[in-house]
Design an enzyme around this catalytic site. Structure first.
Site, PDB file in Angstrom:
ATOM      1  N   CYS A  28      75.072   6.235  35.903  1.00  0.00           N
ATOM      2  CA  CYS A  28      74.384   5.191  35.046  1.00  0.00           C
ATOM      3  C   CYS A  28      74.607   5.794  33.497  1.00  0.00           C
ATOM      4  O   CYS A  28      74.268   6.893  33.486  1.00  0.00           O
ATOM      5  CB  CYS A  28      72.960   4.920  35.513  1.00  0.00           C
ATOM      6  SG  CYS A  28      72.885   4.315  37.158  1.00  0.00           S
ATOM      7  N   TYR A  30      72.549   5.599  31.042  1.00  0.00           N
ATOM      8  CA  TYR A  30      71.393   6.250  30.488  1.00  0.00           C
ATOM      9  C   TYR A  30      70.788   7.390  31.248  1.00  0.00           C
ATOM     10  O   TYR A  30      69.810   7.800  31.251  1.00  0.00           O
ATOM     11  CB  TYR A  30      70.388   5.249  30.239  1.00  0.00           C
ATOM     12  CG  TYR A  30      69.955   4.240  31.719  1.00  0.00           C
ATOM     13  CD1 TYR A  30      69.356   4.915  32.768  1.00  0.00           C
ATOM     14  CD2 TYR A  30      70.231   2.918  31.585  1.00  0.00           C
ATOM     15  CE1 TYR A  30      69.157   4.193  33.673  1.00  0.00           C
ATOM     16  CE2 TYR A  30      69.933   2.210  32.536  1.00  0.00           C
ATOM     17  CZ  TYR A  30      69.443   2.876  33.545  1.00  0.00           C
ATOM     18  OH  TYR A  30      69.112   1.902  34.989  1.00  0.00           O
ATOM     19  N   GLY A  74      68.681  12.183  42.211  1.00  0.00           N
ATOM     20  CA  GLY A  74      69.708  11.801  42.902  1.00  0.00           C
ATOM     21  C   GLY A  74      69.447  10.385  43.631  1.00  0.00           C
ATOM     22  O   GLY A  74      68.597   9.728  43.455  1.00  0.00           O
ATOM     23  N   ARG A 142      74.414   0.221  35.106  1.00  0.00           N
ATOM     24  CA  ARG A 142      74.301   0.869  36.192  1.00  0.00           C
ATOM     25  C   ARG A 142      75.711   0.879  36.916  1.00  0.00           C
ATOM     26  O   ARG A 142      76.299  -0.225  37.651  1.00  0.00           O
ATOM     27  CB  ARG A 142      73.362   0.464  37.256  1.00  0.00           C
ATOM     28  CG  ARG A 142      72.027   0.565  36.439  1.00  0.00           C
ATOM     29  CD  ARG A 142      70.774   0.218  37.377  1.00  0.00           C
ATOM     30  NE  ARG A 142      70.846   1.345  38.536  1.00  0.00           N
ATOM     31  CZ  ARG A 142      70.434   2.278  38.524  1.00  0.00           C
ATOM     32  NH1 ARG A 142      69.806   2.852  37.388  1.00  0.00           N
ATOM     33  NH2 ARG A 142      70.162   2.729  39.542  1.00  0.00           N
ATOM     34  N   CYS A 262      50.088   6.766  37.007  1.00  0.00           N
ATOM     35  CA  CYS A 262      49.742   7.854  36.149  1.00  0.00           C
ATOM     36  C   CYS A 262      49.122   7.620  34.923  1.00  0.00           C
ATOM     37  O   CYS A 262      48.186   7.935  34.454  1.00  0.00           O
ATOM     38  CB  CYS A 262      51.118   8.880  35.954  1.00  0.00           C
ATOM     39  SG  CYS A 262      51.660   9.365  37.697  1.00  0.00           S
ATOM     40  N   CYS A 268      46.013  13.132  35.962  1.00  0.00           N
ATOM     41  CA  CYS A 268      47.122  13.063  36.849  1.00  0.00           C
ATOM     42  C   CYS A 268      46.796  13.198  38.151  1.00  0.00           C
ATOM     43  O   CYS A 268      45.993  14.061  38.579  1.00  0.00           O
ATOM     44  CB  CYS A 268      48.164  14.218  36.589  1.00  0.00           C
ATOM     45  SG  CYS A 268      48.633  13.940  34.568  1.00  0.00           S
ATOM     46  N   ASP A 284      57.375  15.284  38.262  1.00  0.00           N
ATOM     47  CA  ASP A 284      58.894  15.194  38.243  1.00  0.00           C
ATOM     48  C   ASP A 284      59.337  15.062  36.901  1.00  0.00           C
ATOM     49  O   ASP A 284      60.175  15.004  36.334  1.00  0.00           O
ATOM     50  CB  ASP A 284      59.150  13.799  39.122  1.00  0.00           C
ATOM     51  CG  ASP A 284      58.594  12.580  38.390  1.00  0.00           C
ATOM     52  OD1 ASP A 284      57.368  12.568  38.065  1.00  0.00           O
ATOM     53  OD2 ASP A 284      59.305  11.448  38.678  1.00  0.00           O
ATOM     54  N   CYS A 333      44.512   3.564  29.313  1.00  0.00           N
ATOM     55  CA  CYS A 333      45.680   4.470  29.346  1.00  0.00           C
ATOM     56  C   CYS A 333      45.278   6.087  29.288  1.00  0.00           C
ATOM     57  O   CYS A 333      46.146   7.002  29.881  1.00  0.00           O
ATOM     58  CB  CYS A 333      46.503   4.349  28.245  1.00  0.00           C
ATOM     59  SG  CYS A 333      46.191   5.082  26.592  1.00  0.00           S
ATOM     60  N   CYS A 356      52.130   5.196  22.305  1.00  0.00           N
ATOM     61  CA  CYS A 356      50.795   4.745  22.000  1.00  0.00           C
ATOM     62  C   CYS A 356      50.711   3.395  21.504  1.00  0.00           C
ATOM     63  O   CYS A 356      49.627   2.652  21.886  1.00  0.00           O
ATOM     64  CB  CYS A 356      49.995   5.692  21.123  1.00  0.00           C
ATOM     65  SG  CYS A 356      48.237   5.541  20.425  1.00  0.00           S
TER      66      CYS A 356
END
Length: 414
Positions: A28, A30, A74, A142, A262, A268, A284, A333, A356
């Site tokens: 992909c 990106y 992956g 993709r 999250c 968290c 991650d 948030c 933000c």
């Protein structure tokens, strides 16, 4: 490694395992994570059986009735069906009686076959499929190693999931190619009957120097515009047809419930992220040697959770920059994602989340309609639960509120 007492906050954890590390069969445009260019090689290094069994055994011993596993990459399906057969066998072997085992797996969808889909259904896997929109949008980014789009292969995999009635949702990365096409994307998803959709902004999520911001493909204004356009389509005059996670989580706040994602939480979640070799990290977005908190092949779960870096990580989100402390949207948030905040020395201070202004835009844009929708949802749940649990009689002031918020009646709908 510290072996101090395990805190109460660490009792219930989720685990996400990078099943084959960076190996992926797509390239992909990106993607900042996989470095194999869509050519993973003949030998796939998945999680070692000894490490897998050691961890599952320990995790089940402290599961307390529920065990949650997420498998990512992956491309995790490169590990092979035999590997996942081993996973579910070990889970069954070590799970205490009456344990609820949950498995989710995020895939690009191109390797799903009838056999895979049958396996997912048999063991109740929840599947996340990466799909960025229509064929034109998806195939622009993709692609495989030869530059060929993957849309047809993804849709073929989805059809296998449908034929076996496997629960799945759609994950779309928002990038320069689709950030102005929110309505087009959601219209397409609805036409395909995709009822559960999640959007994530394209960024380099590899944690390098934590006090340096990552690389972002879209601007805060672009993302804010996208969310507002998506909200208009999602809201549907107060009768949403599709579950879009960002708006569902917002609505949770308006009905006095704890959000699951999250971004919308005050802290968290307690999660262990594992690399293919067993290395453990707190998130991650923080997979970097500076944030390694152990290895499940050599360390116990309690030792990993007691690592000082784990508590240091958990302290980051509540350590809000000054503008967030008095922000009218703080309840929605709570400062956003720590990875999107540029931090000062020793993580003592930070700037606001890169997105933000995106969040402020959508929160103010949607507020009045969210209030109205939230009131209707709470009222409906109140009446349903009043009839079901209270025989139609109003609860006492200190009873749980019938709307399901978990709060006392006097502190909620009362």
């Amino acid at each position: 490694m510290s072996t101090g007492c395990l805190t109460t906050a660490h009792q219930n954890i989720n685990v996400m395992w990078k099943t084959v590390s960076e190996d992926c069969n797509l390239a992909c445009e990106y993607c900042y994570y996989s470095t194999c260019g869509g050519k993973p090689g003949k030998k796939i290094n998945h999680i070692d059986s000894v490490v897998l069994e050691k961890f599952i055994k320990e995790y089940m011993e402290r599961s307390k009735g529920a065990a949650t596993f997420a498998w990512q990459g992956g491309e995790p399906l490169l590990a092979g069906l035999d590997f996942f057969e081993e996973v579910v066998a070990l889970q069954a072997k070590y799970a205490p009686k009456n344990t609820i085992i949950s498995n989710s797996l995020q895939t690009n969808g191109t390797l799903i076959t009838d056999k895979w889909a049958a396996f997912f259904k048999k063991y109740n896997f929840l599947i996340g499929v990466s799909l960025d929109g229509t064929r034109e949008i998806h195939d622009a980014k993709r692609v495989d190693s030869s530059g060929q789009g993957s849309f047809d292969r993804v849709m073929r995999g989805i059809n296998y999931l449908r034929s076996h009635r496997v629960d799945f949702n759609i994950l779309s990365v928002i990038h320069k190619g689709n950030v102005t096409k929110a309505s087009e994307m959601i219209c397409f998803f609805e036409s395909e009957g995709f009822q559960f959709v999640q959007f994530i902004p394209c960024m380099d999520f590899r944690a390098q120097e934590i006090n340096k911001l990552g690389v972002y493909d879209i601007t805060p204004k672009e993302y804010g515009d996208f969310l507002c356009e998506a909200f208009d389509y999602w809201y549907n005059n107060g009768e949403p047809r599709t579950s879009i996670r960002f708006f569902d989580e917002m609505l949770n706040v308006y009905v006095n419930r704890e959000p699951g994602s999250c971004i919308h939480r005050a802290s968290c979640p307690q999660t262990i992220i594992l690399e293919q070799n067993g290395d453990a990290f707190p998130c991650d977005f923080f997979i970097h040697p500076n944030w390694k908190i152990g290895n499940v092949g050599t360390d116990s779960i309690d030792e990993i959770l007691a690592h000082p870096l784990y508590d240091k990580f958990l302290a980051m989100k509540p350590n809000l920059p000054d503008p967030c402390k008095t922000c009218e949207w703080k309840k929605l948030c709570h400062g956003g994602c720590p990875r999107n905040r540029e931090w000062g020395p020793e993580l003592a201070t930070s700037d606001v989340d890169y997105f933000c202004s995106s969040y402020k835009r959508i929160y103010s844009y949607a507020d009045e309609r969210m209030k109205q929708l939230g009131d209707r949802v709470r009222a409906r749940l109140f009446q349903q639960n009043l009839a079901h649990y209270y025989n139609g009689k109003h609860p006492k002031r200190n009873d749980p509120c019938p709307c399901g918020s978990g709060k006392k009646y006097k502190q909620c709908c009362g």
